[in-house]
Write a protein that holds these residues in place. Structure first.
Motif, PDB file in Angstrom:
ATOM      1  N   GLY A 262      -2.742   8.838  -4.580  1.00 16.32           N
ATOM      2  CA  GLY A 262      -1.467   8.828  -5.137  1.00 16.32           C
ATOM      3  C   GLY A 262      -0.914   9.172  -2.791  1.00 16.32           C
ATOM      4  O   GLY A 262      -1.139   8.870  -2.516  1.00 16.32           O
ATOM      5  N   CYS A 263       0.403   9.387  -3.280  1.00 15.13           N
ATOM      6  CA  CYS A 263       1.233   9.725  -1.733  1.00 15.13           C
ATOM      7  C   CYS A 263       1.017  11.688  -1.654  1.00 15.13           C
ATOM      8  O   CYS A 263       1.544  11.899  -0.948  1.00 15.13           O
TER       9      CYS A 263
ATOM     10  N   PHE B 296      -2.564   5.541   5.574  1.00 16.66           N
ATOM     11  CA  PHE B 296      -2.220   4.604   5.317  1.00 16.66           C
ATOM     12  C   PHE B 296      -3.529   3.534   4.340  1.00 16.66           C
ATOM     13  O   PHE B 296      -4.633   3.263   4.286  1.00 16.66           O
ATOM     14  N   CYS B 297      -3.362   3.699   2.447  1.00 16.39           N
ATOM     15  CA  CYS B 297      -4.230   2.934   1.652  1.00 16.39           C
ATOM     16  C   CYS B 297      -3.741   1.370   1.529  1.00 16.39           C
ATOM     17  O   CYS B 297      -2.263   1.643   1.435  1.00 16.39           O
ATOM     18  N   TYR B 298      -4.427   0.403   1.869  1.00 17.68           N
ATOM     19  CA  TYR B 298      -4.209  -1.014   1.195  1.00 17.68           C
ATOM     20  C   TYR B 298      -5.276  -1.561   0.848  1.00 17.68           C
ATOM     21  O   TYR B 298      -6.479  -1.367   0.971  1.00 17.68           O
TER      22      TYR B 298
ATOM     23  N   TRP C 257      -7.020  16.481   0.691  1.00 22.93           N
ATOM     24  CA  TRP C 257      -7.574  15.428  -0.223  1.00 22.93           C
ATOM     25  C   TRP C 257      -7.926  15.272  -1.447  1.00 22.93           C
ATOM     26  O   TRP C 257      -9.563  15.001  -0.995  1.00 22.93           O
ATOM     27  N   PHE C 258      -7.471  15.147  -2.820  1.00 23.51           N
ATOM     28  CA  PHE C 258      -8.072  14.554  -3.545  1.00 23.51           C
ATOM     29  C   PHE C 258      -8.242  13.094  -3.613  1.00 23.51           C
ATOM     30  O   PHE C 258      -7.098  12.200  -2.751  1.00 23.51           O
TER      31      PHE C 258
ATOM     32  N   GLY D 117       0.632  -1.057   0.341  1.00 21.15           N
ATOM     33  CA  GLY D 117       0.200  -0.124  -0.384  1.00 21.15           C
ATOM     34  C   GLY D 117       1.001   1.857   0.497  1.00 21.15           C
ATOM     35  O   GLY D 117       1.894   1.093  -0.574  1.00 21.15           O
ATOM     36  N   TYR D 118       0.422   2.510   0.229  1.00 16.64           N
ATOM     37  CA  TYR D 118       0.714   3.726   0.661  1.00 16.64           C
ATOM     38  C   TYR D 118       0.306   4.601   1.113  1.00 16.64           C
ATOM     39  O   TYR D 118      -0.894   4.570   1.545  1.00 16.64           O
ATOM     40  N   ALA D 119       1.353   5.780   2.325  1.00 19.85           N
ATOM     41  CA  ALA D 119       1.003   6.502   2.877  1.00 19.85           C
ATOM     42  C   ALA D 119       0.765   7.124   2.072  1.00 19.85           C
ATOM     43  O   ALA D 119       1.595   8.179   1.561  1.00 19.85           O
TER      44      ALA D 119
END
Length: 226
Positions: free
Chosen positions: A66-67, A23-25, A79-80, A2-4
Motif C-alpha cells: 500500500g501507501c 513509486f509502484c506501477y 517497508w512491509f 500506481g501509488y507512491a
C-alpha cells in the motif's frame, strides 16, 4: 496507474536529511487480485540539492504494501512488502540502507497466529505490532538486523471502553511497560487519547478537541535549531 510512498529522515553518513520515494506501477496479480509483482521507481532527494536522484529499484518480486510510509531506524528505511515465490505470497520486511543504498530482507520474529501486522519505531528500535482476535503483541528488535535480538515487549488484551472500539494504533509504552498510550476511535471518525494501565487493568480517556482525524508521532528533535 500506481501509488507512491515516502520516508524522510536524517542520514548520519552524510550529515544531512533525505526524502526517499518509491513509486509502484505495472502490477501483476494472483487470481485473488493480490499483487504478486510490480515495477518500482526509487528516488532520493537530499536536503539542499535541486533535483531527485534515481537509485536501484526493488526486486520485481517485492510489492510494497500500500501507501504506508517507510520506517527509518539505524540509518535504514524499512517497508512491509509482499513477496511471491511459486505462486504463494508472504509478507517480508525490505530494508534500504541509506548509506550504501542497497537492499536486504530483515528477519521477523515468530509471531504465532496473527491477523494483521504494522510497523513503527519505539525507543529508537524497529518495532512490530502483531494483532490477533484476542490480543496484540509488541515486538522490539534490540540489535538492528539481528533476528535473535527480537524481544516481545508486552502482550495487550483486545481492549474496549464502554461503546468505544480501541484502535490498533499504539503510540508509546512507558519504560516499566505498565502505561500504554493508544488512539481510541469511535465510528472511525471521532478520536480520543486512550491510556491503558496494564498492571491494574485501568482505562482512561483523554479528550481531543476539534479533531476528526490525526496522525500521531513521538517527537524526538527539531530539524531547525531555535
Amino acid at each position: 496507474m500506481g501509488y507512491a510512498n515516502y520516508a524522510f529522515r536524517y542520514d548520519p553518513f552524510i550529515d544531512n536529511y533525505k526524502v526517499v520515494s518509491v513509486f509502484c506501477y505495472e502490477f501483476q496479480y494472483f487470481k485473488n487480485l493480490r499483487a504478486k509483482a510490480c515495477k518500482t521507481e526509487v528516488k532520493v532527494h537530499t536536503l539542499g540539492k535541486h533535483s531527485w536522484r534515481r537509485i536501484h529499484n526493488f526486486s520485481s518480486t517485492y510489492v510494497p504494501r500500500g501507501c504506508e510510509s517507510g520506517i527509518i531506524v539505524s540509518g535504514s528505511v524499512n517497508w512491509f512488502a509482499y513477496s511471491s515465490v511459486n505462486d504463494s505470497c508472504s509478507i517480508t520486511i525490505v530494508s534500504l540502507d541509506l548509506g550504501k543504498e542497497s537492499y536486504q530482507d530483515i528477519s521477523q520474529p515468530d509471531y504465532g497466529d496473527f491477523v494483521r501486522l504494522t510497523m513503527g519505531v519505539m525507543r529508537d528500535f524497529l518495532c512490530l505490532f502483531s494483532y490477533s482476535d484476542s490480543f496484540t503483541d509488541v515486538w522490539l528488535m534490540k540489535i538492528y538486523g539481528n533476528k535473535e535480538s527480537w524481544i516481545k515487549l508486552i502482550r495487550l488484551p483486545r481492549l474496549r471502553y464502554h461503546d468505544y472500539r480501541v484502535s490498533s494504533r499504539i503510540v508509546d509504552i512507558s519504560e516499566d511497560k505498565n502505561q500504554v498510550l493508544l488512539i481510541l476511535i469511535k465510528d472511525y471518525r471521532l478520536l480520543r487519547w486512550f491510556v491503558y494501565d496494564a498492571r491494574n487493568d485501568i482505562k482512561k480517556i483523554i479528550e481531543i478537541q476539534g479533531s476528526d482525524w490525526v496522525q500521531s508521532k513521538i517527537y524526538v528533535e527539531s530539524l531547525i535549531s531555535p
